[in-house]
Design an enzyme around this catalytic site. Sequence first.
Site, PDB file in Angstrom:
ATOM      1  CG  HIS A 182      -2.027  -1.269   1.305  1.00 62.11           C
ATOM      2  ND1 HIS A 182      -3.781  -0.367   1.107  1.00 62.11           N
ATOM      3  CD2 HIS A 182      -1.718  -2.757   1.227  1.00 62.11           C
ATOM      4  CE1 HIS A 182      -3.977  -1.825   1.024  1.00 62.11           C
ATOM      5  NE2 HIS A 182      -3.386  -3.275   0.805  1.00 62.11           N
ATOM      6  CG  ASP A 239      -4.286   2.147   0.745  1.00 61.77           C
ATOM      7  OD1 ASP A 239      -5.517   1.873   0.184  1.00 61.77           O
ATOM      8  OD2 ASP A 239      -3.863   2.099   2.094  1.00 61.77           O
ATOM      9  CB  THR A 251      -2.614  -0.283  -3.635  1.00 65.37           C
ATOM     10  OG1 THR A 251      -4.041  -0.913  -2.230  1.00 65.37           O
ATOM     11  CG2 THR A 251      -2.524   0.896  -3.021  1.00 65.37           C
ATOM     12  CB  VAL A 277      16.507  -5.107  -2.523  1.00 67.06           C
ATOM     13  CG1 VAL A 277      16.924  -6.695  -1.850  1.00 67.06           C
ATOM     14  CG2 VAL A 277      14.952  -6.461  -2.710  1.00 67.06           C
ATOM     15  CD  GLN A 321      10.253  -6.635  -6.652  1.00 62.93           C
ATOM     16  OE1 GLN A 321       9.876  -8.203  -5.134  1.00 62.93           O
ATOM     17  NE2 GLN A 321       9.077  -6.140  -7.202  1.00 62.93           N
ATOM     18  CD1 TRP A 340      -1.597  -3.188  -8.829  1.00 70.00           C
ATOM     19  CD2 TRP A 340      -1.577  -5.292  -9.889  1.00 70.00           C
ATOM     20  NE1 TRP A 340      -1.927  -2.846 -10.084  1.00 70.00           N
ATOM     21  CE2 TRP A 340      -1.702  -4.430  -9.886  1.00 70.00           C
ATOM     22  CE3 TRP A 340      -1.218  -6.512  -9.903  1.00 70.00           C
ATOM     23  CZ2 TRP A 340      -2.033  -4.778 -12.199  1.00 70.00           C
ATOM     24  CZ3 TRP A 340      -1.532  -6.316 -11.121  1.00 70.00           C
ATOM     25  CH2 TRP A 340      -1.903  -6.200 -12.335  1.00 70.00           C
ATOM     26  CG  ASN A 341       3.913  -2.110  -5.548  1.00 71.38           C
ATOM     27  OD1 ASN A 341       2.506  -1.653  -5.731  1.00 71.38           O
ATOM     28  ND2 ASN A 341       3.444  -1.758  -4.049  1.00 71.38           N
ATOM     29  CB  SER A 342       5.759  -8.171  -6.774  1.00 68.91           C
ATOM     30  OG  SER A 342       6.428  -8.045  -6.380  1.00 68.91           O
ATOM     31  N   GLY A 376      -3.973 -13.447   0.031  1.00 68.54           N
ATOM     32  CA  GLY A 376      -4.678 -12.144  -0.777  1.00 68.54           C
ATOM     33  C   GLY A 376      -4.911 -12.323  -2.229  1.00 68.54           C
ATOM     34  CG  ASP A 377      -3.844  -8.805  -4.552  1.00 64.69           C
ATOM     35  OD1 ASP A 377      -2.832  -9.145  -3.916  1.00 64.69           O
ATOM     36  OD2 ASP A 377      -3.896  -7.737  -4.447  1.00 64.69           O
TER      37      ASP A 377
END
Length: 443
Positions: free
Chosen positions: A17, A114, A134, A321, A323, A341-343, A361-362
Amino acid sequence: MNEASHVALFPCAGMGHLIPFLRLAADLHSRGAAATIITAEPTVSAAESDYLSNFFATFPRIKRLQLHLLPHKKSQLTNDDPFFIQMERIADSVHLLQPLLSSLSPPLSAAVVDLPVLSRVLRLASLPIYPLITTSARFFSLMASLSHLPPHENDRLEIPNLGSIPVSSIPPPMLDPNHYFAAMITTNTAALREARGVLINTFASLEPEAVEALRRNGVDHILPIGPLPPFKRSETVIVLPWLDEQAPESVVYISFGNRTALSKSQTRELAAALEMSGCKFLWVVKGSKVDKEDGEEVEAMVGAAFLEKTEGKGKVIKGWVEQERILAHPAIGGFVSHCGWNSVTEAAALGVPVLAWPRHGDQRVNAEVVERAGVGVWEREWGWGWERLVPREEIADKLRAVIGDGKLRAAAKEVKQEARRTTEVGGSSQRLLQGLMESFKTN
């Protein structure tokens, strides 16, 4: 700097998030808006705390407004996840923001919040409110439809205008009306109509059917503004000169995100699979869900023998790290990911093929997005993280397949070009962000 617009951004718990909110804040700041980040104190993880400290050192003109949380008051809802508990605490503390927000100078033009706090903030503030979603548009379509979905038949749930999603891909807490996660979703998605616009960190060409389904299902003010670009930080968290020595597209990067720790037995199987596959690798390990409780050393987690046998072939590191910096490195040829989702958006934007291994989760729904978009492959039989111990032979086969699949790599690079087009001047995400800036000035 145009001080005519001043935007508050209010993320909830977890790096999944926090990162998109900070990326959006940095982007709005670069376009001339004044920005204030509302941070919940204390954070759940050390990674969040460290990342925030570095962000404010990098952007000294972006303000920080600290919300000191009330003690957790246990409700009748089931909630035993430390990150969900933090979200519940944040929502229960929102009323403390009112005097803090009214004292900001210049006065706020809008707030980006959020989803878990949307309904509370709408009751509190008379500002234009924009939730920032997100997760994927596909999973958000499920969230937005949850309260009025008919009982599922067989093993699938039908999402209007989108098709069906397997019940096996839906996190069990989402189907339990007595669980915090399900209650949070139904309460806050009911408030979407009151929002000025609904921002989401995706782009239409990555999930065209899901974005269109949201519009047709009543979220017609959806604004896909992704992929939100990373910002340059004032200090580099980790430097890996070893990567510079590797051949292009020869290294598999393995990470399961900030909230996921593999079981000890699964860690051992993955280590054996890496050795068996012969692939070069960069593996980020994690011993517990909350990093503040993670005191185990790398050698104890993966075994001294494994580290000795794979010396020169791979690196195992622990801790946060950068990423996106790793994925952007020319040596990276594949990404074993939980599909947070960010990945997914980072891999899509950088054209890195994904081996999807969702854990909770998602992430199973996101893995389907990965597969549909051509960014990667998903082995459905591996199930959720707790359902099955995936043996080393299966993992090794998939690692070799992903790193050696030229067709998959070419498809991922096509998605990278689509992402670049949407974020360039004149691209759809850029047009929406510019329109957002104009709306802030007129509010």
